[in-house]
Write a protein that holds these residues in place. Structure first.
Motif, PDB file in Angstrom:
ATOM      1  N   GLY A 101       0.834  -1.205   0.000  1.00  0.00           N
ATOM      2  CA  GLY A 101       0.000   0.000   0.000  1.00  0.00           C
ATOM      3  C   GLY A 101       0.866   1.252   0.000  1.00  0.00           C
ATOM      4  N   ASN A 102       1.892   1.245   0.885  1.00  0.00           N
ATOM      5  CA  ASN A 102       2.703   2.455   0.990  1.00  0.00           C
ATOM      6  C   ASN A 102       3.975   2.377   0.142  1.00  0.00           C
ATOM      7  OD1 ASN A 102       0.676   2.740   2.836  1.00  0.00           O
ATOM      8  ND2 ASN A 102       1.962   3.251   4.580  1.00  0.00           N
ATOM      9  N   ARG A 103       4.817   1.364   0.376  1.00  0.00           N
ATOM     10  CA  ARG A 103       6.012   1.214  -0.473  1.00  0.00           C
ATOM     11  C   ARG A 103       5.606   0.954  -1.916  1.00  0.00           C
ATOM     12  NH1 ARG A 103      11.308   0.827   2.220  1.00  0.00           N
ATOM     13  NH2 ARG A 103      12.072  -0.030   0.260  1.00  0.00           N
ATOM     14  N   VAL A 104       4.646   0.050  -2.097  1.00  0.00           N
ATOM     15  CA  VAL A 104       4.041  -0.128  -3.428  1.00  0.00           C
ATOM     16  C   VAL A 104       2.592   0.330  -3.304  1.00  0.00           C
ATOM     17  CG1 VAL A 104       3.497  -1.696  -5.309  1.00  0.00           C
ATOM     18  CG2 VAL A 104       5.493  -2.140  -3.856  1.00  0.00           C
ATOM     19  N   THR A 105       2.255   1.392  -4.017  1.00  0.00           N
ATOM     20  CA  THR A 105       0.911   1.952  -3.860  1.00  0.00           C
ATOM     21  C   THR A 105       0.073   1.777  -5.128  1.00  0.00           C
ATOM     22  OG1 THR A 105      -0.273   3.854  -2.936  1.00  0.00           O
ATOM     23  CG2 THR A 105       1.497   4.343  -4.522  1.00  0.00           C
ATOM     24  N   CYS A 106      -1.113   2.389  -5.144  1.00  0.00           N
ATOM     25  CA  CYS A 106      -2.053   2.208  -6.256  1.00  0.00           C
ATOM     26  C   CYS A 106      -1.869   3.305  -7.305  1.00  0.00           C
ATOM     27  CB  CYS A 106      -3.485   2.281  -5.741  1.00  0.00           C
ATOM     28  SG  CYS A 106      -3.869   1.057  -4.495  1.00  0.00           S
ATOM     29  N   ARG A 107      -1.963   2.934  -8.549  1.00  0.00           N
ATOM     30  CA  ARG A 107      -1.859   3.919  -9.625  1.00  0.00           C
ATOM     31  C   ARG A 107      -3.071   4.857  -9.620  1.00  0.00           C
ATOM     32  NH1 ARG A 107      -2.834   2.442 -15.833  1.00  0.00           N
ATOM     33  NH2 ARG A 107      -4.957   2.552 -15.011  1.00  0.00           N
ATOM     34  N   ASP A 108      -4.251   4.298  -9.391  1.00  0.00           N
ATOM     35  CA  ASP A 108      -5.492   5.083  -9.335  1.00  0.00           C
ATOM     36  C   ASP A 108      -6.432   4.338  -8.397  1.00  0.00           C
ATOM     37  OD1 ASP A 108      -7.196   3.148 -10.944  1.00  0.00           O
ATOM     38  OD2 ASP A 108      -5.610   3.579 -12.389  1.00  0.00           O
ATOM     39  N   TRP A 109      -7.561   4.970  -8.058  1.00  0.00           N
ATOM     40  CA  TRP A 109      -8.423   4.360  -7.030  1.00  0.00           C
ATOM     41  C   TRP A 109      -9.180   3.130  -7.525  1.00  0.00           C
ATOM     42  CZ3 TRP A 109      -6.592   4.943  -2.672  1.00  0.00           C
ATOM     43  CH2 TRP A 109      -6.079   6.161  -2.221  1.00  0.00           C
TER      44      TRP A 109
END
Ligand code: PHE
Ligand code: ZN
Length: 898
Positions: free
Chosen positions: A309-317
């Motif tokens: 979630g934080n180190r690897v997060t989402c491109r869009d919701w």
């Protein structure tokens, strides 16, 4: 007030942002009535972007003070300000943009952005709350390094933000000033600040690589005795992520802060998790076993987000499930490992099954109905009007099931290799669900040459719960058994609107099965080159067959073991076969499932009898199956409590052609009482043998004993058994923990006689009036009580301790009544629905996110019996017609009525 025009956002329309914002400096002058925020950002136009691309920033409920570029104030023609955005034109390729704005935290009842709770300042930015703090590119694919300066009066001595504390001083004007720096680039939804008068508990631990890290839990002064379990849980979470996933804490300091006004469970802001106090504070007197378990699991969940979630997060919701489904899977595994910790193999298997059962029960009660209703969406939605409405059971819990299936297909070692590959490829990036599956697939294709996860990816695109029909053919002469699986999934919700040409494709379904002989012994199955008790069948087309050799007699199938896929199984067992599985299946999950199916058949038959005005009669074979579970010498208390629990009204409703909640409630209650009468001696024995005297421990074994004992007490009380009330009163008077005390109070107010129940209720409030989390329990108990009507609910709302402004309190009373009180809410006069409409509107004026959650209570109105359907529809129409509705509620009610 003006109603927002709903705008639908589509996944397919994703466009990268034209600018990078590598650095942000935020300076806050905190004051409740006017907080000034200076946001200084370094912006760089991306190489591919057009030179005249404006810098478009989001903002909401902000007062703009000034805009400057490279140190010079911008003239009014250099920017354009509209209701929700600020566009800046003519920027050089590389620029420093400085925006000063003001907001009013004390007036913020939405609990999004910067707000005041209990006199302290808190923020909540996910999903789109940062735009209520400053003008910014409020989207997760814009990642920046943050430096934060906080200035506040001395009455706010604790000043926290993300990352590391760099400096702290007193200003000449008497205020305090601190500076924080977060070394990791992050999207703005992970920003947080906290300012106020707080106490804390802390510890230092060494990480796997030998670094010392400081762990802290902050809460209101006076609550320091209630944070021990939270801090211990955090240490366990940190260790678990190191050992099971090789993931280490990347900061020198990790903080958790408890707040009483919070819309959700908790939030994973980088290094500064903010938690609903309900998931932090606990002691034996005031918290239940379920509270302790919930705290450990949510602390794990938020901590695990640091990587997923934080180190690897989402491109869009639209990719929300990338972090949420995966992190729920991780917290489920964490809890299961904690529950099984230190047990021998058999006990550990049972403890894991208990956790699996609880998770599946929750999935069926919340997600299955969602997937069958007007809000049905794939775990990766294709469109939304308000992203706040998509923090759903589908994205979270079904999302976790989709991750779990990948775990099942790859195995533990394969899944771990896939996770390693995911981090190797994407650490520091904002990515998509496809990127995750591709990392897993890189391992799967090595394990299974010639196969891939292309069919599996449909789980991300299609909504609805697939149905798997099972056919079993036995050839006695050939000693051969053939299993045929056929899957179907009809278009649901938005898919249905797409019309006749919308074709749903088959899913990749891992389907675990076993076969039992007529004495309940497990038959070895030759499958994938090995003889096993459980075979994992991979169904990837509409229908497939598997042949098992050397099966002498027609076996009894044990299906979807461990709930290996989020599907509905269709197989026509006889009641005798179900009783056999319920008594003997070696897979504890499937064994539980068989008993649940028996109980479901029984309750549905009783509900039908009730609707037809016939007298109710419980089936003797069913009672015997329950007696067998109750007296089985082998199974432990926690598992037994699950095995004996009657399916919930929500799960049962999914099985009714036309849903009739009052009939279901009467049927379920009748069976509860009938079991209590016919198995009184056994329940009494279970009650006596599962007492847990001595010092309280929330550990799974004593918690399981309490669960079983209190279930037994409930049956005895429901049956009106002689002496049951004395047992309940005694337990209430002598209870040494909240689990026992609230369980006794609950059965007393639901089934008790005389003055004791009401007196106890009043005394309970007096004792706990200063503990808001216990007062919530007090409201919730009454809201869901059998005798509570709309009138009672309204009276409870006039209690001085009631307020709609606190989400926990609103949930305790309003949500409990509307969602968990079948008789009161679904009264045929429609008064429950009128009450619901009033409360949705009242909440919407304060807090649209919470209002929209309540609005969903009527989602599935069209599936109810006609007498209820009509007033439900009218209540929905009344809400929809209201002037000034939030976008949140508008989306829910308009979809429900479409
Ligand atoms: N991201 C949070 C979690 O799942 C949930 C949350 C969403 C909290 C939106 C607040 C607002 O852990
Ligand atoms: Zn989460």
């Amino acid at each position: 007030m003006r109603t927002d025009t709903p705008i639908t956002v589509y996944r397919k329309d994703y466009q990268p942002y034209p600018y990078d914002i590598p650095e942000v400096a935020l300076a806050f002058d905190l004051a409740p009535d006017a907080t000034e925020v200076r946001c200084t950002m370094h912006v760089q136009r991306k190489s591919g972007a057009s030179a005249d691309a404006a810098l478009i920033l989001d903002g909401e409920d902000l007062e703009l003070v000034s805009v400057g570029v490279n140190g010079k104030a911008l003239a009014a023609d250099g920017y354009h300000l509209s209701d929700h955005s600020l566009a800046i034109y003519g920027l050089p390729q590389d620029a420093t943009v400085e925006i000063v704005s003001r907001c009013k935290p004390s007036a913020n009842s939405t609990l999004m952005g910067l707000y005041v709770s209990g006199g302290n300042f808190f923020t909540q930015c996910e999903a789109e709350g940062f735009r209520r703090i400053t003008w910014f590119a409020d989207r997760p694919d814009v990642m920046s390094r943050y430096r934060v300066t906080l200035r506040a009066q001395p009455q706010y001595p604790v000043l926290l933000s993300n990352g590391n504390l760099m400096a702290s001083r007193q200003l000449p004007d008497g205020r305090n000033e601190v500076e924080w720096e977060d070394p990791f680039p992050k999207p703005c939804y992970l920003f947080a600040l906290v300012a106020g008068n707080l106490t804390h508990r802390e510890t230092t631990v060494k990480t796997a690589s030998g670094r010392d890290v400081l762990l802290q839990v902050y809460s209101d002064p006076g609550s320091e005795t209630k944070t021990e379990w939270a801090l211990d849980s955090l240490v366990r979470a940190l260790r678990w992520d190191e050992t099971r996933f090789g993931l280490e804490l990347d900061l020198d300091r990790f903080m958790i802060v408890a707040v009483h006004d919070f819309n959700m469970g908790a939030m994973e802001n980088k290094g500064l998790n903010i938690f609903n106090a309900a998931y932090v504070l606990a002691d034996a007197d005031s918290a239940t076993d379920a509270n302790y378990e919930g705290i450990e699991s949510v602390i794990g969940h938020e901590y695990f987000h640091n990587w997923t979630g934080n180190r690897v997060t989402c491109r869009d919701w639209f990719q929300l499930s990338l972090k949420e489904g995966l992190t729920v899977f991780r917290d489920q595994e964490f809890s299961a490992d904690m529950m099984a910790h230190g047990m021998d193999e058999a006990a550990a298997a049972s403890a894991r099954a208990v956790k699996r059962i609880d998770d599946v029960v929750a999935l069926r009660a919340a997600q299955f109905p969602e997937d069958a209703g007007p809000m049905a969406h794939p775990i990766r939605p294709e469109s939304y009007q308000e992203i706040g409405n998509f923090y759903t059971a589908t994205v979270y819990e079904k999302g976790a099931e989709v991750i779990r299936m990948q775990h099942t297909l790859l195995g533990e070692a394969g899944f771990r290799a896939g996770m390693d590959e995911y981090f190797r490829r994407h650490d520091g990036q904002a990515v998509t669900c496809d990127d995750f599956v591709a990392a897993m697939e890189s391992v799967y294709v090595r394990q299974h040459p010639g196969r891939d996860l292309s069919v599996f990816r449909r789980w991300y695109r299609q909504a609805g719960t697939p149905r798997v029909t099972v056919r079993l053919d036995h050839d006695a002469a050939a000693r051969r058994c053939t299993v045929t699986l056929t899957q179907d999934c009809l278009p649901v919700g938005v898919e249905r609107k797409a019309g006749a040409d919308y074709v749903k494709a088959p899913y990749h379904i891992p389907f675990a099965i076993g076969l039992l002989d007529k004495d309940g012994r497990a038959l070895p199955l030759r499958h994938d080159g090995a003889a096993k008790e459980t075979a994992l069948l991979e169904l990837t087309t509409q229908s497939q067959q598997w042949v098992f050799e050397d099966i002498a007699d027609r076996p009894v199938p044990s299906l979807l073991r461990d709930f290996s896929a989020p599907v509905i199984v269709d197989y026509d067992w006889t009641d005798e076969e179900l009783a056999l599985l319920s008594a003997h299946d070696t897979n504890p999950f499937a064994r539980w499932e068989a008993g649940q199916e028996l109980a479901t058949r029984q309750i549905l038959a009783l509900a039908e009898a009730r609707q037809a005005g016939r007298t109710l009669h419980a089936d003797a074979a069913f009672i015997e199956a329950w007696r067998a579970l109750l007296t089985d010498p082998v199974i432990d208390a926690a598992y037994r409590a699950r095995a004996l629990a009657l399916p919930s009204e929500k799960t049962l409703a999914e099985r009714m052609q036309a849903v009739d909640p009052p009939a279901l409630a009467v049927a379920r209650d009748f069976l509860r009482a009938e079991l209590g009468r016919q198995l009184a001696a056994e329940f009494r024995q279970a009650f006596e043998q599962n007492q847990t005297p001595g010092e309280y421990s929330p550990a799974p074994v004593p918690a399981g004993m309490r669960a079983l004992k209190n279930l037994a007490l409930g049956h005895l009380m429901a049956a009106g058994e002689h002496d049951a009330q004395r047992l309940a009163e005694q337990q209430y008077d002598r209870a040494g923990n909240m689990t026992d005390s609230i369980a006794a109070l609950s059965v007393l107010i639901n089934y008790g006689q005389g003055d004791f129940p009401q007196e106890a209720l009043a005394a309970f409030y007096d004792k706990w009036r200063d503990n808001p989390l216990v007062v919530d329990k007090w409201f919730a108990l009454q809201a869901a009580a059998r005798s509570t009507t709309v009138q009672t609910a309204r009276e409870l709302m006039t209690h001085p301790a009631f307020t709609l402004r606190n989400p926990n309190r609103a949930r305790a009373l309003i949500f409990q009544f509307c969602l968990n009180n079948a008789r009161g809410m679904h009264h045929p006069d429609g008064s429950g629905y009128t009450f619901w409409a009033e409360q949705v509107l009242a909440l919407d004026a304060l807090n649209p996110e919470i209002a929209a959650r309540l609005a969903r209570a009527l989602d599935n109105w069209s599936r109810f019996v006609p007498a209820l359907r009509t007033p439900m529809q009218a209540a929905l129409q009344q809400v929809r017609a209201h002037e000034g509705l939030s976008r949140n509620v508008q989306e829910i009610v308009s979809k429900a009525l479409e």
